[in-house]
Structures are given as C-alpha cells and as structure tokens.
Scaffold this active site. Structure first.
Site, PDB file in Angstrom:
ATOM      1  N   ASN A   6      -2.144   0.118  -4.492  1.00 25.29           N
ATOM      2  CA  ASN A   6      -3.423  -0.457  -4.097  1.00 25.29           C
ATOM      3  C   ASN A   6      -4.019  -1.190  -5.292  1.00 25.29           C
ATOM      4  O   ASN A   6      -3.354  -2.018  -5.900  1.00 25.29           O
ATOM      5  CB  ASN A   6      -4.359   0.633  -3.554  1.00 25.29           C
ATOM      6  CG  ASN A   6      -5.465   0.078  -2.696  1.00 25.29           C
ATOM      7  OD1 ASN A   6      -5.241  -0.853  -1.918  1.00 25.29           O
ATOM      8  ND2 ASN A   6      -6.651   0.637  -2.791  1.00 25.29           N
ATOM      9  N   GLU A  15      -1.615  10.447   3.873  1.00 24.99           N
ATOM     10  CA  GLU A  15      -1.860  11.878   3.780  1.00 24.99           C
ATOM     11  C   GLU A  15      -2.843  12.139   2.640  1.00 24.99           C
ATOM     12  O   GLU A  15      -2.765  11.520   1.587  1.00 24.99           O
ATOM     13  CB  GLU A  15      -0.554  12.622   3.525  1.00 24.99           C
ATOM     14  CG  GLU A  15       0.539  12.318   4.536  1.00 24.99           C
ATOM     15  CD  GLU A  15       1.887  12.838   4.084  1.00 24.99           C
ATOM     16  OE1 GLU A  15       2.019  14.064   3.954  1.00 24.99           O
ATOM     17  OE2 GLU A  15       2.786  12.026   3.866  1.00 24.99           O
ATOM     18  N   ASN A  54      -8.624   3.308  -6.052  1.00 21.67           N
ATOM     19  CA  ASN A  54      -9.339   2.046  -5.923  1.00 21.67           C
ATOM     20  C   ASN A  54      -9.933   1.583  -7.249  1.00 21.67           C
ATOM     21  O   ASN A  54      -9.305   1.696  -8.283  1.00 21.67           O
ATOM     22  CB  ASN A  54     -10.380   2.143  -4.802  1.00 21.67           C
ATOM     23  CG  ASN A  54     -10.044   1.212  -3.662  1.00 21.67           C
ATOM     24  OD1 ASN A  54      -9.754   0.041  -3.876  1.00 21.67           O
ATOM     25  ND2 ASN A  54     -10.055   1.723  -2.450  1.00 21.67           N
ATOM     26  N   GLU A  84      -8.076  -8.623  -1.221  1.00 23.89           N
ATOM     27  CA  GLU A  84      -8.246  -7.591  -2.255  1.00 23.89           C
ATOM     28  C   GLU A  84      -7.955  -8.167  -3.636  1.00 23.89           C
ATOM     29  O   GLU A  84      -7.470  -9.277  -3.784  1.00 23.89           O
ATOM     30  CB  GLU A  84      -7.289  -6.411  -2.004  1.00 23.89           C
ATOM     31  CG  GLU A  84      -7.946  -5.180  -1.396  1.00 23.89           C
ATOM     32  CD  GLU A  84      -8.785  -4.390  -2.407  1.00 23.89           C
ATOM     33  OE1 GLU A  84      -9.004  -4.882  -3.532  1.00 23.89           O
ATOM     34  OE2 GLU A  84      -9.232  -3.282  -2.065  1.00 23.89           O
ATOM     35  N   ASP A  96     -15.032   0.972  -2.793  1.00 14.75           N
ATOM     36  CA  ASP A  96     -13.743   0.276  -2.832  1.00 14.75           C
ATOM     37  C   ASP A  96     -13.558  -0.346  -4.222  1.00 14.75           C
ATOM     38  O   ASP A  96     -13.750   0.320  -5.223  1.00 14.75           O
ATOM     39  CB  ASP A  96     -13.682  -0.753  -1.707  1.00 14.75           C
ATOM     40  CG  ASP A  96     -12.265  -1.039  -1.237  1.00 14.75           C
ATOM     41  OD1 ASP A  96     -11.385  -1.266  -2.080  1.00 14.75           O
ATOM     42  OD2 ASP A  96     -12.025  -1.053  -0.024  1.00 14.75           O
TER      43      ASP A  96
END
Length: 301
Positions: free
Chosen positions: A104, A122, A148, A17, A204
C-alpha cells in the site's frame, strides 16, 4: 481563512493514491492501485502522462530514485521502474507466502530510505518495512491491518504512521542516523475526535507541514483533516466536493504550498457518474491554506 479547491483531473483513477511532488520536474506522480498505473501530472501544461505498469496486480506507491527512474510498491515487492522502457527490476520482496496481502502506501525518510507497508483482508496480517539505501530490508512494525500514511517531523526526531482500521495515527521516536523507531504511542485517535460526532472516517494517506502539523486524508470523510500531533486536536477540516473516499495528500507547486489530494471511485457504479456530479476518483488541488510543506524525499539507494 478561506481556501480554494480545484478539480485538476476528473474521475481519473479507480483507486488514486500515493501522490509525490517531484521537485526536479515540477510534476506530480501518483498511482491507480487497482488499475496498475503510474501517472505524471504536469500542472503547467495540464498533461497527465501514464504508463500501464501491470494489468493483473497492484501498484501501491511511487517515488523517484536518485540514480534515475522510480521505485514502486508492486504487488508484494519494492521494485525499480524505468519510465521510458517500462523495465521493472525487483529490489526486495515482502510478506512472503501471504497472497492476500498487497503493498500500500510508501514514502522516503529524510535519509532517503524507503518505507512501505502492506494491507490485508485479514486483521493484523500486514507489516511496515524499510528498504535501506544499501538494499537491506527490515520489518519495522508488525500486525498492521491497513498500512497507510507516513510523515517525519521537521526536526527529524519523530515518525508518524497510520493504520487505517484502528482509526489511529501513531508516533514513534525516530533516529535519523540508523532509521530505528521506538516508543510507539497514539498521536491522534480518530475515535476520540469530538468534531467527527460519531461519523468517524479512516485515516488514510498523510503529509506534514513546516510547522509540524499533520494533514490526513479522511477515507469516507470527504475531507482532509489538519491535526496538531502533540495534542491530537483537530485544527481544520478541508472539504472536497462530491468525493467521500479521500485517499492521500502531498504538498506541491513551486512554493510547496499547494495541497494535492487523491480519491477513490472503486465500488461506485457507473450509473452514478452519469446521473450525478460525482468527483470520486478525481485529483484535487487546494490553495490558500496558509501552510506549506518541505521538498519530498527520494530513494537514495
């Protein structure tokens, strides 16, 4: 138009990533979220240096810092990292009390503020934050599921942002002087893209080219998709060989016309790598796209 896809690092990461082209060193920084690793790939020498930042935790993104070192999304913090000493200094904490959340994707805006978001097991429990250059932390978007990709338009008036679970790329009016965002709307609705024909991937990581078109990594789509954010229309699909879980993209190379693409191998059994030519978790480079990016912003705090 023909493009060429190269596999530059094979099966390198469980969850590759956050690619960031470091213009100062002409290297590509990226992370393995699950393994807690930061990589620095040098395309000239072919070397891929790595530091193990954490063994029981996650690293969501990495960007260089103007005063030296790096800034990463470490578990639920923005933290500074010295590559040589591996010293970690917490700069700010996010989502306090939400142990199911993790940092992230993250990226710097044109003024050098650092934006980073969280994902949650969640629905709608994540958030998007901005760490200003004076260290002030501000929550910018609430009720996110998987925070993202981020990108800013070439004229610095629009910010684009992905929440993967709703399958949408959002646009905001962006004030470069204050960092304020407003007027949230949908720029690309993946569920409405006719070319996906019901097999809808998740948006993404993302980057933007100098013409203002978005290049979005398509998780479970095996490709990078190029969109016109003004119309939401799909302009091009760039297929990646033997890898379906594409995670992020960044322009790199001397002329910033090479598209680096990360992918994920998590959840794929080792037996599949022994019996197939799977390239899951590999780092790819795509050339011949007739597009280029701008120099990536770094944290000015």
């Amino acid at each position: 138009m023909s493009y060429k896809v190269e596999t530059v690092l094979t099966n390198v990461a469980r969850v590759g990533e956050g690619p960031h082209w470091d213009d100062a060193t002409q290297t590509l920084l990226f992370v393995d979220i699950i393994n807690g690793q930061i990589f620095r790939y040098n395309p000239v020498t072919g070397t891929n240096d790595m530091i193990q930042l954490i063994t029981d935790g996650t690293v969501g993104f990495v960007v260089p810092r103007s005063k030296g070192g790096l800034v990463v999304g470490l578990d639920l913090t923005f933290s500074a990292v010295d590559w040589n000493t591996k010293t970690v200094t917490k700069l700010a904490e996010v989502d306090p009390g939400k142990s199911n959340n993790k940092m992230n994707d993250g990226k710097c805006d044109p003024k050098g503020r650092l934006w980073g978001g969280t994902y949650s097991k969640e629905a709608e429990q994540g958030n998007l934050y901005c760490l200003d250059i004076d260290g002030t932390l501000t929550k910018k978007v609430e009720h996110v599921t998987v925070s993202n990709g981020l990108a800013w338009s070439p004229d610095n008036t629009t910010m684009y942002y992905n929440d993967s679970r709703p399958h949408k790329v959002y646009a905001f009016d962006y004030d470069i002087n204050t960092g304020n965002i407003s007027n949230q709307r949908v720029a690309v609705d993946f569920d409405a893209v006719p070319e996906f024909k019901g097999n809808v991937p998740g948006p993404d990581g993302m980057t933007i080219d100098t013409d203002g078109n978005l290049w979005v990594a398509c998780f479970r789509g095996g490709m990078v998709a190029k969109f016109d954010p003004k119309t939401g229309s799909l302009l091009q699909q760039v297929s990646l060989p033997n890898a379906t879980k594409i995670t992020s993209v960044a322009w790199g190379g001397k002329n910033l016309d090479e598209l680096y693409v990360t992918s994920l191998r998590e959840g794929i059994p080792d037996s599949e790598f022994q019996t197939t030519d799977s390239l899951a978790g590999s780092l790819f480079r795509v050339t011949g796209l007739d597009a280029k990016g701008s120099q990536a912003n770094i944290y000015q705090g």
